[in-house]
Design an enzyme around this catalytic site. Structure first.
Site, PDB file in Angstrom:
ATOM      1  N   LYS A   6      -8.505   3.892   6.583  1.00 43.69           N
ATOM      2  CA  LYS A   6      -9.220   2.612   6.587  1.00 43.69           C
ATOM      3  C   LYS A   6      -8.829   1.801   7.818  1.00 43.69           C
ATOM      4  O   LYS A   6      -9.656   1.304   8.546  1.00 43.69           O
ATOM      5  CB  LYS A   6      -8.907   1.856   5.293  1.00 43.69           C
ATOM      6  N   GLU A  46       1.610   7.890   9.359  1.00 44.11           N
ATOM      7  CA  GLU A  46       1.547   9.284   8.891  1.00 44.11           C
ATOM      8  C   GLU A  46       0.252   9.947   9.366  1.00 44.11           C
ATOM      9  O   GLU A  46       0.254  11.070   9.887  1.00 44.11           O
ATOM     10  CB  GLU A  46       1.590   9.343   7.349  1.00 44.11           C
ATOM     11  N   GLY A  65      -8.370   0.408  -0.199  1.00 41.49           N
ATOM     12  CA  GLY A  65      -8.000   1.808   0.065  1.00 41.49           C
ATOM     13  C   GLY A  65      -8.050   2.668  -1.190  1.00 41.49           C
ATOM     14  O   GLY A  65      -8.629   3.758  -1.199  1.00 41.49           O
ATOM     15  N   ARG A  66      -7.458   2.175  -2.279  1.00 41.52           N
ATOM     16  CA  ARG A  66      -7.387   2.996  -3.504  1.00 41.52           C
ATOM     17  C   ARG A  66      -8.692   2.960  -4.296  1.00 41.52           C
ATOM     18  O   ARG A  66      -8.775   3.554  -5.372  1.00 41.52           O
ATOM     19  CB  ARG A  66      -6.197   2.568  -4.360  1.00 41.52           C
ATOM     20  N   GLU A  85      -0.117   0.599  -7.512  1.00 37.40           N
ATOM     21  CA  GLU A  85      -0.268  -0.204  -6.294  1.00 37.40           C
ATOM     22  C   GLU A  85      -1.067  -1.471  -6.625  1.00 37.40           C
ATOM     23  O   GLU A  85      -0.906  -2.505  -5.988  1.00 37.40           O
ATOM     24  CB  GLU A  85      -0.957   0.610  -5.190  1.00 37.40           C
ATOM     25  N   HIS A 133       5.456  21.968 -22.435  1.00 34.12           N
ATOM     26  CA  HIS A 133       6.631  22.823 -22.257  1.00 34.12           C
ATOM     27  C   HIS A 133       7.608  22.217 -21.273  1.00 34.12           C
ATOM     28  O   HIS A 133       8.487  22.909 -20.742  1.00 34.12           O
ATOM     29  CB  HIS A 133       6.184  24.216 -21.808  1.00 34.12           C
ATOM     30  N   LYS A 167       7.555   0.109   5.612  1.00 32.69           N
ATOM     31  CA  LYS A 167       6.892   0.563   6.847  1.00 32.69           C
ATOM     32  C   LYS A 167       7.565  -0.068   8.059  1.00 32.69           C
ATOM     33  O   LYS A 167       7.834   0.604   9.056  1.00 32.69           O
ATOM     34  CB  LYS A 167       5.406   0.138   6.839  1.00 32.69           C
TER      35      LYS A 167
HETATM   36  O1  F6P Z   1       0.597   2.356   1.934  1.00 30.72           O
HETATM   37  C1  F6P Z   1      -0.389   1.544   1.471  1.00 30.72           C
HETATM   38  C2  F6P Z   1      -1.757   1.835   1.969  1.00 30.72           C
HETATM   39  O2  F6P Z   1      -2.202   0.750   2.689  1.00 30.72           O
HETATM   40  C3  F6P Z   1      -2.700   2.151   0.816  1.00 30.72           C
HETATM   41  O3  F6P Z   1      -3.125   1.028   0.160  1.00 30.72           O
HETATM   42  C4  F6P Z   1      -3.754   2.911   1.515  1.00 30.72           C
HETATM   43  O4  F6P Z   1      -4.564   3.605   0.613  1.00 30.72           O
HETATM   44  C5  F6P Z   1      -2.917   3.804   2.390  1.00 30.72           C
HETATM   45  O5  F6P Z   1      -1.853   2.978   2.809  1.00 30.72           O
HETATM   46  C6  F6P Z   1      -3.620   4.410   3.568  1.00 30.72           C
HETATM   47  O6  F6P Z   1      -4.149   3.437   4.408  1.00 30.72           O
HETATM   48  P1  F6P Z   1      -5.216   3.797   5.512  1.00 30.72           P
HETATM   49  O7  F6P Z   1      -6.438   4.337   4.830  1.00 30.72           O
HETATM   50  O8  F6P Z   1      -5.489   2.509   6.218  1.00 30.72           O
HETATM   51  O9  F6P Z   1      -4.609   4.822   6.422  1.00 30.72           O
END
Ligand code: F6P
Length: 554
Positions: free
Chosen positions: A206, A212, A267-268, A353, A384, A512
């Site tokens: 987003k 990452e 995002g979620r 979240e 199990h 972060k």
């Molecule tokens: O770590 C939190 C967060 O902002 C989430 O809410 C989001 O889904 C994820 O990181 C990834 O964010 P992006 O889509 O901006 O890479």
């Protein structure tokens, strides 16, 4: 200061909880032969049995009164209307617009967002058709056989979970891969499975700033350019899903290959947007549209069903009941469906979240528990592993059991066994097994008196453990869309009751920032050959020890 706990509904529920604390589920079923008929609900694609809960009419009325006093209906209307329901980020939360099937305008800040939503959906469909039909070719003229989605959090968990859930409907010649972790092993092991000539990378972020994702995408691009591909070939193998055209372009992806979404998509909650592209590639545009329709129909149910027969509202009220009046801290998600194996992980982000908050929407402190810890694994595997604790442990763990009447892969008696296990667990959790029953069973089996005395308490099940059962005909795209939307709204209703903002996630920021600082400090120390001393003694000690282990520094 918010007045949640001083409402008459809260007081009434506190009284019911204390007065009815000793009434067991077994007693409730004995006292009321109509419990199953009374405590059930239907919503698009899904039937809910919530009779195996510590509730009666009085408690349900109290919970519904709480929902009314917390203005749940008005808050839901406000969200569906595109109001700024996420004030700390100044945004609407209009994921419902992404799946809206009607013709009315849906406005954010006075502007109808539907033309943009439909235009990106068309762009996704055209692209998906080309890739699926083999007309989108890689740099050497070969068709795409592998798609690697690079994203994390909402840009990974939703598409991954749904792609897995709908695997029976997947394109047979297209393999989907998902890389999220910054641990290089995730990318390296994925790249070992694919060929640069036939792989499409989807960079899903987003913000397009997430460390990452950018790190993984850079590694993927370097790997791609290390093959026979040229810079110009990147356009055939890399597309972006983002709200941030500037960063997409700076990364080297042509914005013609970008599928846009907007800041009013959390995002979620973004699976319904361009972030759903991997899912669309896998199941095709028609099935993706059925997925959206299932969710849209659940939106309509949520908007129009009275609170007492509204599935997300009732499930949210039960979570509030257990969290705030019965002391539960966790909630188990038990899908009796192997394809839903990532569903608990997806719901962890959605619920934790969203509702892992300690302040009300106005910034004042919360005095009651908010979002429970959500966890789970598919049945029957969980039986199990951790079900021992559910049956005989000391914690109260409400659970949702999710099952389909029909299998997507009918095979022998597997599905009948799966269903039988699902129902058996909810029955066992509720009924338990008394010491008297244990003793009489052991006597009947000829066990010696002394042995019976030794083992009887170990073999006793207290029962009285609450569960919901969610049942559908078959887990197809429509049913999955409806299920996810139902949980989205459940989470929103819980937040409405607790009066918290479920759409921000400030709690992820500190880690972060500190990771960036520690990354810089570690590398500076290595360059200068010195120790780090700017953190607390534990963090300094660990940094210096790791630098020592990696670089032989003191
Ligand atoms: O770590 C939190 C967060 O902002 C989430 O809410 C989001 O889904 C994820 O990181 C990834 O964010 P992006 O889509 O901006 O890479």
């Amino acid at each position: 200061m918010r007045n949640l706990t001083t409402t008459p509904a809260w007081a009434a529920l506190t009284k019911h909880a204390s007065e009815q604390a000793d009434i067991t589920l077994n007693q409730r079923f004995t006292a009321d032969a109509d419990r199953f008929e009374k405590y059930q609900l239907s919503a698009p694609s899904w039937f809910l049995d919530y009779s195996k809960n510590h509730i009666n009419d009085e408690i349900m009325s109290g919970l519904l009164a709480l929902a009314e006093s917390q203005k749940v209906s008005a808050k839901l209307a406000s969200m569906f209307n595109g109001d700024v329901v996420n004030p700390t980020e100044g945004r609407a939360a209009l994921h419902s617009a992404l799946r809206y099937q009607g013709s009315d305008p849906i406005k954010v800040g006075g502007r109808d967002v539907m033309p943009d939503v439909r235009s990106v959906l068309k762009q996704m469909e055209a692209f998906a058709e080309k890739v699926r039909s083999g007309t989108w070719l890689g740099f050497s003229g070969k068709r795409i056989t592998d798609v690697v989605n690079i994203g994390i959090g909402g840009s990974d968990l939703g598409p991954l979970m749904a792609t897995e859930a709908l695997k029976p409907f997947a394109h047979e010649a297209l393999s989907l891969h998902f890389v999220s972790n910054v641990d290089g092993s995730h990318m390296v092991s994925t790249l070992k499975k694919v060929d640069p000539e036939t792989t499409l990378f989807i960079v899903a972020s987003k913000t397009f700033t997430t460390i990452e994702t950018i790190t993984n995408a850079t590694t993927a691009r370097d790997w791609f350019l290390d093959s026979k591909a040229s810079d110009a070939d990147v356009a055939k193998h890399f597309v972006a899903l983002s709200t941030n055209a500037e960063n997409v372009s700076a990364f080297g992806i042509d914005t013609d290959n970008m599928f846009e979404f907007w800041d009013w998509v959390g995002g979620r909650y973004s699976l319904w947007s361009a972030i759903g592209l991997p899912l669309m590639l896998s199941i095709g545009p028609d099935a993706f549209n059925r997925f959206l329709t299932g969710a849209a129909d659940m939106d309509e149910h949520t908007k129009s069903a009275p609170l007492g027969s509204n599935m997300p509202v009732v499930l949210a009220l039960l979570t509030v009941w257990y969290s705030n009046f019965k002391g539960a801290c966790t909630h188990l998600i038990a899908p009796y469906d192997q394809y839903l194996h990532r569903f608990p992980a997806y719901l962890q982000q959605l619920t934790m979240e969203s509702n892992g908050k300690s302040v009300h929407i106005d910034g004042s402190d919360i005095t009651v528990s908010t979002g429970p810890v959500v966890w789970g694994e598919p049945g029957t595997n969980g039986q199990h592993a951790y079900f021992q604790l559910l049956h005989q442990g000391t914690h109260l763990i409400p659970a949702d059991f999710i099952v389909a009447a029909e299998s997507c892969n009918p095979c022998g008696n597997h599905h009948e066994l799966l269903i039988a296990n699902c129902l058996a667990q909810t029955e066992a959790l509720m009924k338990g097994k008394s010491t008297d029953e244990v003793v009489s069973d052991m006597k009947a089996a000829g066990v010696a008196e002394a042995k019976i005395d030794e083992l009887k308490t170990h073999r006793t099940f207290a029962g009285n453990r609450p569960t919901n059962t969610l049942l559908t005909q078959r887990l197809d795209a429509y049913a999955l869309g409806a299920l996810i939307a139902m949980y989205e709204h459940k989470v929103f209703v819980e937040a409405a009751i607790w009066d918290i903002n479920p759409f921000d996630q400030w709690g992820v920021e500190l880690g972060k920032q500190l990771a960036t600082t520690i990354y810089d400090d570690m590398s500076e120390a290595v360059k200068a050959g010195v120790s780090v001393s700017s953190h607390d003694s534990s963090t300094n000690g660990l940094i210096n020890r790791i630098n020592g282990m990696r670089h032989k520094l003191a």
